[in-house]
Design an enzyme around this catalytic site. Structure first.
Site, PDB file in Angstrom:
ATOM      1  N   LYS A   4       0.844  -1.196   0.000  1.00 46.02           N
ATOM      2  CA  LYS A   4       0.000   0.000   0.000  1.00 46.02           C
ATOM      3  C   LYS A   4       0.883   1.251   0.000  1.00 46.02           C
ATOM      4  O   LYS A   4       0.622   2.195  -0.739  1.00 46.02           O
ATOM      5  CB  LYS A   4      -0.940  -0.009   1.209  1.00 46.02           C
ATOM      6  CG  LYS A   4      -1.931  -1.164   1.153  1.00 46.02           C
ATOM      7  CD  LYS A   4      -2.716  -1.326   2.434  1.00 46.02           C
ATOM      8  CE  LYS A   4      -3.523  -2.610   2.404  1.00 46.02           C
ATOM      9  NZ  LYS A   4      -4.115  -2.950   3.697  1.00 46.02           N
ATOM     10  N   GLN A  48      -4.408  -1.143  10.132  1.00 47.84           N
ATOM     11  CA  GLN A  48      -4.055  -2.482   9.662  1.00 47.84           C
ATOM     12  C   GLN A  48      -4.459  -3.507  10.721  1.00 47.84           C
ATOM     13  O   GLN A  48      -3.988  -3.450  11.860  1.00 47.84           O
ATOM     14  CB  GLN A  48      -2.547  -2.533   9.386  1.00 47.84           C
ATOM     15  CG  GLN A  48      -2.083  -3.784   8.683  1.00 47.84           C
ATOM     16  CD  GLN A  48      -2.594  -3.890   7.247  1.00 47.84           C
ATOM     17  OE1 GLN A  48      -2.624  -2.919   6.519  1.00 47.84           O
ATOM     18  NE2 GLN A  48      -3.019  -5.073   6.859  1.00 47.84           N
ATOM     19  N   ASP A  71     -10.863   2.423   3.844  1.00 46.50           N
ATOM     20  CA  ASP A  71     -10.932   0.953   3.842  1.00 46.50           C
ATOM     21  C   ASP A  71     -12.385   0.472   3.831  1.00 46.50           C
ATOM     22  O   ASP A  71     -12.653  -0.691   3.544  1.00 46.50           O
ATOM     23  CB  ASP A  71     -10.241   0.402   5.101  1.00 46.50           C
ATOM     24  CG  ASP A  71      -8.998  -0.409   4.777  1.00 46.50           C
ATOM     25  OD1 ASP A  71      -8.740  -0.647   3.591  1.00 46.50           O
ATOM     26  OD2 ASP A  71      -8.292  -0.798   5.730  1.00 46.50           O
TER      27      ASP A  71
END
Ligand code: NAD
Length: 246
Positions: A4, A48, A71
């Site tokens: 990412k 994360q 996300d």
């Protein structure tokens, strides 16, 4: 996470990786999210997963501003999948949808079977394709006679995390097969959930692993982040595929 960061660099999005100690308390994590929420230079915040046990995943995800939830895991964005009003669709399901769109696969009126019912892949992808008027069936590890369902699929989306779960006898000739699975075998190879070699002889289209959905996930994260930045300056979202529905 490295993918990412690298992808952001490639397209010119500034990214900052904030690493916190494993024994950190929840209040400090929430305070860090508040700080990022309040910073006008930040357009996307992602946490994360997994998190250490002393920290509640749901409290952390819900603390992220809906407007920066690139996300797509905030409860508001998850709920919006039900009626097509989500601000940011979750990246992997969004990537599946974009692959289908790019290949001009008709979705409305088709039978979609999703194998896997997780909150991050199976359920949201099912919701998104139902929103586009597909007839959707979701299977999971307690589904009896999986093949009975998969054989009905015009579009088969597999996200179970089980190598070789889907073999040619389970796939209708001409079906479109999207393999979301990422499994590392003992010999180091990375494979999906579908017997690619066998099933590719029957499918009209099939996504590979590696490749396929994996890179699309990162792409949609960048896309959501760009759109977040655009929203802050009043550029209207015109992604019909995200908003359309029954
Ligand atoms: P998960 O473990 O949270 O969920 C797996 C789902 O599959 C569950 O609903 C389970 O009931 C179902 N399942 C398990 N075994 C099954 C079986 N034998 N028959 C039918 N259903 C079965 O996993 P997840 O987070 O949804 O991820 C699924 C797979 O997708 C994993 O391989 C993961 O690595 C991969 N993944 C890929 C991406 C990507 O970017 N390509 C993103 C997320 C996850």
């Amino acid at each position: 996470m490295n993918n990412k960061v690298r992808a952001c660099e490639e397209v010119g999005i500034k990214s900052k990786r904030i690493e916190l100690p494993i024994d950190i308390d929840e209040a400090t994590v929430l305070a860090e999210i508040d700080r990022l929420n309040a910073d006008p230079a930040v357009h996307g915040v992602l946490v994360q997963l997994p998190l250490p046990p002393q920290i509640s995943i749901s409290r952390v995800l819900e603390r992220i501003s809906v407007d920066k939830d690139v996300d797509g895991f905030h409860l508001y964005n998850v709920g919006g999948l039900l009626n097509g009003t989500t601000v940011f669709p979750p990246c992997t399901p969004y990537g599946v949808q974009k692959l289908l769109e790019h290949e001009q696969v008709q979705i409305a009126g088709r039978n979609v079977v999703v194998v896997g019912a997780s909150n991050i892949v199976g359920k949201p992808v099912a919701m998104m394709l139902m929103q586009q008027d597909a007839t959707v069936c979701i299977c999971h590890k307690l589904t009896r006679d999986l093949a009975m369902f998969t054989l009905m699929a015009d579009i088969l989306v597999v996200a179970a995390g089980v190598p070789n779960l889907i073999v040619p006898q389970m796939v209708r000739t001409g079906a479109v097969v999207i393999d979301v699975g990422i499994n590392r075998l003992p010999d180091g190879r990375v494979v999906g959930d579908v017997d690619f070699e066998g099933v590719s002889k029957k499918a009209s289209l099939i996504s590979p692993v590696p490749g396929g959905v994996g890179p699309m996930t990162v792409t949609m994260l960048l896309y959501n982040t760009l759109r977040s930045a655009e929203r802050t300056v009043g550029i209207v979202d015109n992604d019909e595929s995200r908003l359309s529905g029954v």
